[in-house]
Design an enzyme around this catalytic site. Sequence first.
Site, short mmCIF file in Angstrom:
data_model
loop_
_atom_site.label_atom_id
_atom_site.label_comp_id
_atom_site.label_asym_id
_atom_site.label_seq_id
_atom_site.Cartn_x
_atom_site.Cartn_y
_atom_site.Cartn_z
N SER A 1 -52.25 -100.82 106.56
CA SER A 1 -52.33 -100.76 105.09
C SER A 1 -52.56 -99.34 104.58
O SER A 1 -52.28 -99.04 103.43
CB SER A 1 -53.44 -101.68 104.57
OG SER A 1 -54.71 -101.07 104.71
N LYS B 1 -61.78 -106.13 95.06
CA LYS B 1 -61.98 -106.45 96.48
C LYS B 1 -61.65 -107.92 96.78
O LYS B 1 -61.02 -108.23 97.79
CB LYS B 1 -63.40 -106.11 96.90
CG LYS B 1 -63.65 -104.60 96.79
CD LYS B 1 -65.04 -104.19 97.17
CE LYS B 1 -65.31 -102.76 96.72
NZ LYS B 1 -64.45 -101.75 97.33
N ASP C 1 -60.52 -104.31 102.70
CA ASP C 1 -60.10 -105.63 102.20
C ASP C 1 -59.00 -106.22 103.10
O ASP C 1 -58.99 -107.43 103.36
CB ASP C 1 -59.57 -105.51 100.76
CG ASP C 1 -60.63 -104.93 99.83
OD1 ASP C 1 -61.82 -105.17 100.07
OD2 ASP C 1 -60.25 -104.23 98.86
N SER D 1 -49.91 -102.09 99.43
CA SER D 1 -49.78 -101.44 100.74
C SER D 1 -50.00 -102.43 101.88
O SER D 1 -49.97 -102.06 103.05
CB SER D 1 -50.80 -100.30 100.87
OG SER D 1 -52.12 -100.82 100.98
O1 RIB Z 1 -61.58 -102.03 98.03
C1 RIB Z 1 -60.69 -101.47 97.11
C2 RIB Z 1 -60.94 -102.07 95.76
O2 RIB Z 1 -62.23 -101.67 95.31
C3 RIB Z 1 -60.00 -101.61 94.68
O3 RIB Z 1 -58.87 -102.43 94.57
C4 RIB Z 1 -60.87 -101.59 93.44
O4 RIB Z 1 -60.46 -102.47 92.45
C5 RIB Z 1 -62.28 -101.87 93.91
O5 RIB Z 1 -62.63 -103.19 93.72
#
Ligand code: RIB
Length: 309
Positions: A285, A43, A255, A294
């Site tokens: 995304s 994240k 994220d 993405s």
């Molecule tokens: O929010 C998605 C992320 O959650 C992924 O990339 C994974 O690694 C987890 O951390």
Amino acid sequence: MARRPRIAVVGSANIDLTTFTDRFPKPGETIFGQKFDLGFGGKGANQAVAARFCGADVFMVARVGNDLFGPATIENFKKLGIDTTQVKQVEGLSSGVAPIFVEPNGQNRILVVKGANDAMKPADVDAAGETLKACDCIILQFEIPLETVYYTVAFARKHKVRCIVNPAPAQAVDLRALAELDYFVPNESEAETITGVAVKNLEDARRCAGKLLAGGIRRVIVTLGANGSLVAGSGVSEHVPPFSVKSIDSTGAGDAFIGSFAVFLAEGLPELEAVRRANLYAAMSTTGVGTQKSFYKREAFDAEWLARG
Ligand code: RIB
């Protein structure tokens, strides 16, 4: 020309192992998945990359393992122009990894093994302190120890740096230790785990945000996936509608929202305008597979924003 926003992420870096499947195996059963993707994730790292793609100078504070993935993760940050001075390899620990399962409708399920992310200590924040103090915003998530998250929130307040906390993955939290942050940004399931209020619609989200505000949090944004977002604060409860896209994989959309939101705010946009744009950045995304791979570059985002009027 105005200077670029400076965004710091104190957070996680993982390797994502994504399997696309029609259904989940029953206990003892073996089935075939449809497709597999290996990518950089976590994240914290995802939010850093989203902020970078949106045009910020990004400073990453993270820990990676003493394995194949550690140097590759650092190299990926460097390649993208992210400052890795405070991304360190930890002896004797694996890198964070995330087996991810994606269903045909784009819905994901994620299992995280924290590995080196769990070795991030308040002292590491102090070691990065001089650069952190000079940033416009510090972003945190819950894939590093909560002790370090609380410490960084207090650090940001002390040095008057804007602080965004994404409580993901959700866990029992001391809201008083987060009272001094600027934005608390859970998704529906995180909001539910933290408050105990099930979030199935906008009214639930409002109730949930009310509980967080009553617990001392100053401003809440509940991201609602395909239903947009809810911004709530003292006397404010505003639904920001979604943008419709053809979604194939929603992993990392939260994220993308947070990294882009931090940049739009640091550029000086009003809050609701920043949320609107972050809604679109996150929606875009979901039209690609994976997390960081993405995410769109700023030029493509701006073109889409203009096209959407
Ligand atoms: O929010 C998605 C992320 O959650 C992924 O990339 C994974 O690694 C987890 O951390």
